[in-house]
Design an enzyme around this catalytic site. Structure first.
Site, mmCIF file in Angstrom:
data_model
loop_
_atom_site.group_PDB
_atom_site.id
_atom_site.type_symbol
_atom_site.label_atom_id
_atom_site.label_comp_id
_atom_site.label_asym_id
_atom_site.label_seq_id
_atom_site.Cartn_x
_atom_site.Cartn_y
_atom_site.Cartn_z
ATOM 1 N N CYS A 124 5.172 -1.785 14.788
ATOM 2 C CA CYS A 124 4.127 -2.297 13.908
ATOM 3 C C CYS A 124 4.352 -3.775 13.586
ATOM 4 C CB CYS A 124 4.028 -1.464 12.630
ATOM 5 S SG CYS A 124 2.502 -1.724 11.695
ATOM 6 N N ASP A 193 6.431 1.155 4.129
ATOM 7 C CA ASP A 193 5.300 1.216 3.186
ATOM 8 C C ASP A 193 5.738 1.870 1.900
ATOM 9 O OD1 ASP A 193 3.746 1.005 5.929
ATOM 10 O OD2 ASP A 193 2.454 0.364 4.278
HETATM 11 C C1 RUB Z 1 1.890 -1.728 8.165
HETATM 12 C C2 RUB Z 1 3.268 -1.131 8.250
HETATM 13 C C3 RUB Z 1 4.429 -2.041 7.956
HETATM 14 C C4 RUB Z 1 4.763 -1.966 6.460
HETATM 15 C C5 RUB Z 1 5.765 -3.032 6.039
HETATM 16 O O1 RUB Z 1 0.855 -0.758 8.239
HETATM 17 O O2 RUB Z 1 3.445 0.038 8.484
HETATM 18 O O3 RUB Z 1 5.556 -1.641 8.668
HETATM 19 O O4 RUB Z 1 3.588 -2.126 5.686
HETATM 20 O O5 RUB Z 1 5.230 -4.318 6.228
HETATM 21 P P1 RUB Z 1 -0.678 -1.232 8.197
HETATM 22 P P2 RUB Z 1 5.779 -5.573 5.376
HETATM 23 O O6 RUB Z 1 -0.869 -2.199 9.305
HETATM 24 O O7 RUB Z 1 -1.470 0.028 8.348
HETATM 25 O O8 RUB Z 1 -0.903 -1.865 6.833
HETATM 26 O O9 RUB Z 1 7.252 -5.684 5.631
HETATM 27 O O10 RUB Z 1 5.000 -6.739 5.912
HETATM 28 O O11 RUB Z 1 5.473 -5.293 3.939
#
Ligand code: RUB
Length: 303
Positions: A124, A193
């Site tokens: 991701c 998340d």
């Molecule tokens: C994003 C996702 C990321 C976390 C952490 O999912 O799973 O790994 O949100 O991101 P989506 P960060 O694209 O569905 O929002 O470290 O940038 O907070």
């Protein structure tokens, strides 16, 4: 109307124009601040009611990333303090600044786990995980990164482009190729998340099968998670809702095949036993330390 900033931010979070738990949190803080400035002419009682209403609208945009309710609660706590109108604005700025600082610290702590010559796998698009990778690179370590596409929304393309722009050696693979390549991987670093009281990780769909594959091959699996990604209500037994998004994100068939069911969960749960460490801005902790982080940073049995 004055509410526009809240509605716009709600829409952008819902349709994923703004996405990733950290960005979602900072966007909500910024919207609350701008809204507070717009309605500062109201009397205190009205101001408080409107701010709470705005907070609830923002929280309803997406259900899984706990950054969203955590930041709303953090900012609106200012409503119970002296000079509530100024306090919510100050607290919004405090959150934004400290969340940026947290990403920096996570980068430093996490980079200590990356060795010269390592190949890192990420999934991701996570600012926190990217911070670890960039910091290791900045320290002069010779690293390579494998990024999964991350179907159906392909957030892995964003990660690949960001790291490539930074000068890092990047390879993009399909999500189902993780096991094929695992022997080339030295360490897995993903974002979060939400982290539960019992040390489970809630992150982008596919994270848990990557953790399982890494575990079978004895490849360390780390998650980078700011303390505001920890879910306080899981300490009282609340479960985290896994967002299920529109089938059209996965596939669109001709009418004849409309009967084919499509499921599109956006996140999954990785059990604590597959997680080697959680990289927070206050240090690396084992998943078993999640309870302590919640207790320390959110208070016991938070209302
Ligand atoms: C994003 C996702 C990321 C976390 C952490 O999912 O799973 O790994 O949100 O991101 P989506 P960060 O694209 O569905 O929002 O470290 O940038 O907070």
């Amino acid at each position: 109307s004055e509410m526009d900033i809240i509605k716009e931010t709600y829409e952008k979070i819902k349709n994923m124009e703004i996405r990733g738990a950290g960005r979602i949190g900072r966007a909500a803080a910024k919207a609350l601040k701008e809204y507070a400035l717009k309605i500062s002419h109201l009397n205190e009682e009205e101001f408080k009611n409107k701010m709470r209403e705005a907070g609830n609208i923002l929280i309803s945009a997406r259900p899984t990333a706990v950054s969203l309710p955590n930041v709303v609660k953090y900012v609106l706590k200012g409503l119970n303090e002296e000079n509530p109108k100024e306090r919510v604005i100050e607290r919004a700025d405090e959150f934004i600044n400290s969340s940026l600082k947290a990403i920096e610290n996570i980068g430093k702590f996490g980079a200590n786990r990356i060795k010269d010559g390592d190949t890192i796998l990420t999934h991701c698009n996570s600012e926190a995980a990217i911070s670890v990778i960039k910091t290791a690179y900045d320290e002069g370590k010779d690293i390579k990164v494998f990024c999964t596409e991350t179907r159906p929304r392909n957030q892995g393309y964003l990660t690949a482009k960001t790291l490539y722009d930074y000068g890092i050696d990047v390879t993009l693979i399909v999500d189902s190729a993780v096991r094929y390549f695992i022997k080339e991987i030295d360490i897995v670093v993903v974002g979060a998340d939400a982290i539960t009281a019992n040390g489970c990780l809630v992150n982008k769909i596919g994270t848990s099968q990557i953790a399982l594959i890494a575990n079978e091959s004895r490849v360390p699996f780390l998650t980078a998670a700011e303390t505001y990604k920890f879910h306080p209500k899981t300490i009282v037994g609340e479960l985290i809702e896994i967002e299920e998004r529109s089938p059209e994100e996965v596939a669109v068939f001709e009418d004849k095949y409309k009967g084919i069911k499509i499921r599109n969960p956006a996140f999954d749960v990785t059990p604590a036993k597959y997680i080697d460490a959680i990289i927070t801005e206050v240090g690396l902790i084992p998943p078993q330390g999640a309870w302590y982080i919640i207790e320390k940073y959110f208070g016991w049995l938070e209302k």
